[in-house]
Design a protein around this motif. Structure first.
Motif, PDB file in Angstrom:
ATOM      1  N   SER A  58      -7.495   5.331  -5.156  1.00 12.85           N
ATOM      2  CA  SER A  58      -6.620   4.345  -5.007  1.00 12.85           C
ATOM      3  C   SER A  58      -6.918   3.341  -5.962  1.00 12.85           C
ATOM      4  O   SER A  58      -8.038   2.827  -6.275  1.00 12.85           O
ATOM      5  CB  SER A  58      -7.084   3.794  -3.604  1.00 12.85           C
ATOM      6  OG  SER A  58      -6.880   4.553  -2.557  1.00 12.85           O
ATOM      7  N   HIS A 102       0.883  -1.345   0.086  1.00 14.36           N
ATOM      8  CA  HIS A 102       0.067  -0.052  -0.191  1.00 14.36           C
ATOM      9  C   HIS A 102       0.939   1.066   0.152  1.00 14.36           C
ATOM     10  O   HIS A 102       1.789   1.312   0.795  1.00 14.36           O
ATOM     11  CB  HIS A 102      -0.893   0.059   1.180  1.00 14.36           C
ATOM     12  CG  HIS A 102      -1.864  -0.916   0.980  1.00 14.36           C
ATOM     13  ND1 HIS A 102      -1.926  -2.372   1.661  1.00 14.36           N
ATOM     14  CD2 HIS A 102      -3.191  -1.118   0.891  1.00 14.36           C
ATOM     15  CE1 HIS A 102      -2.573  -3.012   1.286  1.00 14.36           C
ATOM     16  NE2 HIS A 102      -3.868  -2.199   0.955  1.00 14.36           N
ATOM     17  N   ARG A 148       1.344   5.667  -1.314  1.00 14.12           N
ATOM     18  CA  ARG A 148       0.592   6.808  -1.325  1.00 14.12           C
ATOM     19  C   ARG A 148       1.800   7.750  -2.065  1.00 14.12           C
ATOM     20  O   ARG A 148       3.071   7.838  -1.381  1.00 14.12           O
ATOM     21  CB  ARG A 148       0.121   7.590  -0.307  1.00 14.12           C
ATOM     22  CG  ARG A 148      -0.281   8.912  -0.368  1.00 14.12           C
ATOM     23  CD  ARG A 148      -1.001   9.778   0.883  1.00 14.12           C
ATOM     24  NE  ARG A 148      -2.415   9.063   0.757  1.00 14.12           N
ATOM     25  CZ  ARG A 148      -2.920   8.094   1.565  1.00 14.12           C
ATOM     26  NH1 ARG A 148      -2.136   7.596   2.371  1.00 14.12           N
ATOM     27  NH2 ARG A 148      -4.279   7.926   1.613  1.00 14.12           N
ATOM     28  N   ASP A 163       2.789  11.718  -3.179  1.00 12.52           N
ATOM     29  CA  ASP A 163       2.537  13.167  -3.112  1.00 12.52           C
ATOM     30  C   ASP A 163       3.261  13.798  -4.246  1.00 12.52           C
ATOM     31  O   ASP A 163       4.328  13.729  -4.229  1.00 12.52           O
ATOM     32  CB  ASP A 163       2.900  13.578  -1.838  1.00 12.52           C
ATOM     33  CG  ASP A 163       2.632  15.029  -1.314  1.00 12.52           C
ATOM     34  OD1 ASP A 163       2.186  15.826  -2.391  1.00 12.52           O
ATOM     35  OD2 ASP A 163       2.405  15.608  -0.105  1.00 12.52           O
ATOM     36  N   THR A 220      -2.459   5.129  -3.988  1.00 15.77           N
ATOM     37  CA  THR A 220      -3.234   6.154  -3.831  1.00 15.77           C
ATOM     38  C   THR A 220      -2.528   7.521  -4.339  1.00 15.77           C
ATOM     39  O   THR A 220      -1.373   7.935  -3.731  1.00 15.77           O
ATOM     40  CB  THR A 220      -3.401   6.484  -2.185  1.00 15.77           C
ATOM     41  OG1 THR A 220      -4.203   5.131  -1.772  1.00 15.77           O
ATOM     42  CG2 THR A 220      -4.391   7.470  -1.812  1.00 15.77           C
ATOM     43  N   GLY A 265       4.683   4.277   2.157  1.00 15.98           N
ATOM     44  CA  GLY A 265       3.994   3.126   2.171  1.00 15.98           C
ATOM     45  C   GLY A 265       4.485   1.878   3.022  1.00 15.98           C
ATOM     46  O   GLY A 265       5.442   2.105   3.717  1.00 15.98           O
ATOM     47  N   GLU A 283      -8.230  12.204  -3.862  1.00 20.58           N
ATOM     48  CA  GLU A 283      -7.331  11.043  -4.024  1.00 20.58           C
ATOM     49  C   GLU A 283      -7.917  10.096  -4.753  1.00 20.58           C
ATOM     50  O   GLU A 283      -9.352   9.710  -4.345  1.00 20.58           O
ATOM     51  CB  GLU A 283      -6.438  10.731  -2.966  1.00 20.58           C
ATOM     52  CG  GLU A 283      -5.505  11.731  -2.306  1.00 20.58           C
ATOM     53  CD  GLU A 283      -4.750  11.199  -1.375  1.00 20.58           C
ATOM     54  OE1 GLU A 283      -3.480  11.507  -1.210  1.00 20.58           O
ATOM     55  OE2 GLU A 283      -5.374  10.542  -0.331  1.00 20.58           O
TER      56      GLU A 283
END
Length: 651
Positions: free
Chosen positions: A289, A67, A69, A71, A233, A79, A287
Motif C-alpha cells: 500500500s 483508498h 486497489r 488488480d 494497494t 475503491g 500487496e
C-alpha cells in the motif's frame, strides 16, 4: 495537454521624435476597433474592477481521502472516496454535482447525452457505483454521461460542511479517460497510468453556479482546491509514483533506493534511484500500500510499473527552497538522446518558470514515460515514451508548465482553454531561449513551420479562414484542426506581441506576475485577466482584446505615399500610412536613407483612433531610399507587398 507549436525571437524597437497630423479614409471603422463597453459587467464585491479578487471573493473547497486497489489481472480499480466538501458560498445548495470523466469511454456516450438518457448502472467501461452515502445514509443520485447529481437530505447552507462517501470501481482500458490514462506493454513489464480515477466535485462559483459542462474530450477540467490523501494497494514489485509526497517511503522502498533518494535531494546532477535489475519494493510478494498526500491541489494522478528506471535531482527554488525532480521510464526510452535527460529537462523548466513567474509550490515534480502522448496533472505529467531530444524537451517543459496554468492559476479549462494552453505555450517560448543557453531555441514546429518560417506569417492562413473561430470559444466547439492554432498558437503569439511590441518587458512582466499572484489557487475569468493586465500596466488594451481574442480581425498596414516637405529632402518627409483592415496595431517603421543610415520609429496604436489614414512627418535631412512597415515581420500582416516604399531615384 501537448500539441506542437513553433516560436521565435522578437526584437525590440526604437522610438523616434515625430510630429503627427490626421487624414481620413472610409475603409476601416475606428469606432468599432476602439468602441467603448468592452466589459459587459462592472466590478462587484466578488471580483473587483481592477481585475483582483474582490473583498468578498469566495470559492468552495473539496478535500479527498481515497483508498483504492488495482488488480493487474482484471485491470479493475476499486475503491472508496471520502469527500469533505465545504460550502463557502452565500448560497444554499440542495444538491451536489460531480465529474465522472471515466464515463467518456462508455459506448454511445455522446448520443445518450443528446437524448438525455441515464447511463446503465454497469458497463465494461466507466464508473460503477455501489454506494453514495452521507452520514451512513444512502443518497439519491443521477448519472448523466460524465456528470453526477447527488440530492441531499438537507440542503447545504452557507459555510456548512458535508462528508460524502462513494464506493466505486472501473476498468482501465488501453486508452482510457479521453486518452489521458491507459497502459502500455514494454519488454520488462506493463506501464499503467491513472488519471480521473475517482469521482471529483464540480466547481460551484459566482460566475455560473454549478459548472456542469460534460467532458467531450477536448475541453479539459475545472476543479476546486483542497488536500488529497490517497492510498493505493497494488502488487509488490511495482514502482508507484504519484502527485504529492510519498508518506511511507521507509516502509516500501528498499534501503538502496532510500539512500540514493536522499543523495538526489542534495544533487544538482541526475542521480539513478532504481536500475532495471533491482527490486522496486522491499516486499517481493503479496500487496503493498503506497500512501501519498498532496496539499492545496485540484487533482492527483499516478502511475506504476515493474519496468521503470527511476532517477531524480534537486530543483533549486527562489528564497533558498528546493523540490525534487523525478523521471520514470522503460529501458526502451533510456539514453542521453532521450529520457536519460528527462530529469535535467524537468529540473530546468521548473527552475526557469519559478524564477520568471511564480515559485513552484509542490515537493515533487515527476515525468512519466508511457502511452499518453502528453498530459498534465498537479506535480506529475504523462509523456510519450518515444520522444527524444528537442521534441522531448518541448513536451516535458510544456506539460510541467501547466502546473502554473491551470494548476496554480485555476482557470476553467472547459470554457476557456486558451487561458491555460495559450498562457503555458507563451511561457514555453522564453523557457526555450533560456534552457542551456538556447540549446533548443527558438521553438520550431514541423506542422506549422516545415522550413523554419516566420510565425506571424504562419498565423495568416488561420486568421483569414472564415471557418476558424475566435480565441474566446469553448474548446469543444472548435473544430479539431483549429484547436492548436486558436488555443495555443494565436493566444501565445498575442501575449508575445503584448510583451515585445505593445507594453514592453517591464510593464508586461509586472502585470503578468501580479495576475498570477492574485489568482493563485483561485478561479479567474477572462475579464479578471484582461482587467489586471490593463490596470497594472496602465494601458487601455480593449482594442487588443477585442480584435485578437474576441474576433478574428485581420491586419493590413500599408504605406500610401512618401513626399518631401516642400519637395525638399532637407526639410523632412511626410509619410502617409493606411490601416486597410479592422485590426489595429502599433506601427514600427524602418527608414533607410540614401547614405546608408537607418532609422527606427514606433507609432502608438492611438494613431488609428480617428481614421484609416495617418500622416507623420519624418525628421530626415537627406533623401530616403526605402521605408518599411514591420521590418522584423512581427505582425500577421495579410499583405506585405504594401508594407514597403522604395524611392524611384537611385543613390
Amino acid at each position: 495537454m501537448m500539441r506542437s507549436f513553433h516560436w521565435f525571437t522578437i526584437f525590440g524597437t526604437i522610438a523616434g521624435s515625430l510630429a503627427f497630423t490626421f487624414a481620413f479614409a472610409q475603409q476601416y471603422d475606428p469606432y468599432q476597433a476602439f468602441a467603448p463597453g468592452f466589459y459587459t459587467q462592472q466590478g462587484n464585491p466578488y471580483r473587483s474592477a481592477d481585475g483582483a479578487p474582490g473583498p468578498q471573493y469566495w470559492q468552495n473547497r473539496a478535500d479527498y481521502t481515497v483508498h483504492a486497489r488495482f488488480d493487474t489481472a482484471t485491470l479493475r480499480l476499486s475503491g472508496d472516496v471520502l469527500i469533505h466538501y465545504t460550502n463557502n458560498s452565500p448560497d444554499t445548495l440542495p444538491f451536489l454535482c460531480l465529474e465522472l470523466d471515466q464515463n467518456y469511454d462508455r459506448p454511445a456516450m455522446l448520443q445518450q447525452i443528446e437524448r438525455g438518457e441515464l447511463l446503465p448502472p454497469d458497463t465494461s467501461a466507466g464508473f460503477i457505483f455501489y454506494a453514495v452515502q452521507s452520514g451512513g445514509k444512502d443518497l439519491h443520485y443521477l448519472v448523466n454521461g460524465t456528470r453526477m447529481q447527488v440530492w441531499l437530505p438537507q440542503p447545504l447552507v452557507p459555510h456548512q460542511e458535508i462528508h460524502l462517501k462513494i464506493t466505486y470501481a472501473y476498468h482501465l482500458l488501453p486508452r482510457s479517460g479521453g486518452d489521458r490514462s491507459g497502459y502500455l506493454d514494454t519488454r520488462r513489464g506493463r506501464i499503467y497510468e491513472f488519471s480521473y480515477w475517482y469521482p471529483r466535485m464540480c466547481v460551484y462559483d459566482d460566475l455560473h453556479g454549478w459548472n456542469t459542462l460534460p467532458f467531450l474530450g477536448e475541453g479539459e477540467f475545472y476543479m476546486d482546491y483542497g488536500n488529497i490523501d490517497y492510498t493505493l494497494t497494488v502488487p509488490a514489485g511495482l514502482l508507484v509514483v504519484g502527485s504529492g509526497a510519498l508518506q511511507n517511503a521507509g516502509d516500501i522502498l528498499t534501503p538502496l533506493e532510500l539512500q540514493r533518494l536522499e543523495k538526489a535531494r542534495q544533487s544538482d546532477q541526475t542521480v539513478l534511484i532504481r536500475q532495471l535489475n533491482e527490486p522496486a519494493t522491499r516486499a517481493r510478494r503479496g500487496e503493498v500500500s503506497w500512501h501519498f498526500r498532496m496539499e492545496n491541489t485540484r487533482d492527483a494522478a499516478w502511475a506504476m510499473s515493474s519496468a521503470f528506471i527511476w532517477d531524480a535531482a534537486r530543483i533549486l527554488l527562489p528564497d533558498g527552497k528546493s523540490a525534487l525532480a523525478m523521471s520514470v521510464y522503460p529501458e526502451e526510452s533510456a539514453g542521453d538522446s532521450a529520457w536519460g535527460r528527462a530529469t535535467e529537462y524537468l529540473k530546468s523548466a521548473v527552475e526557469i518558470f519559478s524564477r520568471q513567474w511564480f515559485p513552484y509550490p509542490y515537493p515533487v515534480a515527476i515525468n512519466v514515460a508511457g502511452p499518453v502522448g502528453g498530459m498534465e496533472f498537479p506535480g506529475i505529467t504523462f509523456d510519450y515514451w518515444k520522444e527524444k531530444g528537442k521534441d522531448l524537451w518541448a513536451l516535458l517543459a510544456h506539460e510541467i508548465g501547466h502546473n502554473w496554468f491551470p494548476m496554480i492559476v485555476g482557470s476553467d479549462e472547459r470554457r476557456h482553454a486558451w487561458m491555460d494552453e495559450g498562457f503555458n505555450t507563451f511561457i514555453d517560448v522564453y523557457a526555450s531561449e533560456i534552457f542551456h543557453h538556447g540549446e533548443y531555441a527558438p521553438k520550431r514546429d514541423g506542422e506549422y513551420a516545415p522550413h523554419g518560417g516566420n510565425p506571424a506569417d504562419e498565423l495568416i492562413p488561420f486568421m483569414t479562414n472564415p471557418g476558424v473561430p475566435p480565441i474566446i470559444t469553448h474548446a469543444d466547439v472548435i473544430p479539431p484542426q483549429y484547436l492548436h492554432p486558436v488555443e495555443y498558437f494565436k493566444t501565445a503569439y498575442g501575449l508575445v506581441l503584448l510583451r515585445e511590441l505593445i507594453l514592453g518587458h517591464q510593464r508586461f512582466d509586472s502585470a503578468f506576475r501580479i495576475y498570477i499572484r492574485r489568482w493563485a489557487y483561485k478561479h479567474p475569468s477572462p475579464d479578471d485577466f484582461f482587467r489586471t493586465m490593463e490596470n497594472v500596466s496602465g494601458e487601455d488594451l480593449s482594442w487588443f482584446w477585442r480584435g485578437w481574442f474576441q474576433h478574428n480581425w485581420l491586419l493590413d498596414q500599408a504605406i500610401a505615399r512618401v513626399n518631401y516637405v516642400q519637395n525638399d529632402p532637407s526639410k523632412g518627409a511626410l509619410l502617409t500610412l493606411e490601416n486597410l483592415r479592422q485590426m489595429v496595431m502599433p506601427v514600427v517603421l524602418k527608414v533607410t536613407l540614401q547614405n546608408g543610415d537607418t532609422l527606427r520609429y514606433r507609432l502608438p496604436v492611438e494613431i488609428w483612433q480617428q481614421g484609416a489614414q495617418y500622416q507623420v512627418k519624418l525628421p530626415t535631412r537627406v533623401p530616403i531610399r526605402q521605408v518599411e512597415i514591420d521590418p522584423d515581420h512581427q505582425l500577421p500582416d495579410v499583405d506585405r507587398k504594401n508594407n514597403v516604399w522604395t524611392s524611384e531615384v537611385n543613390p
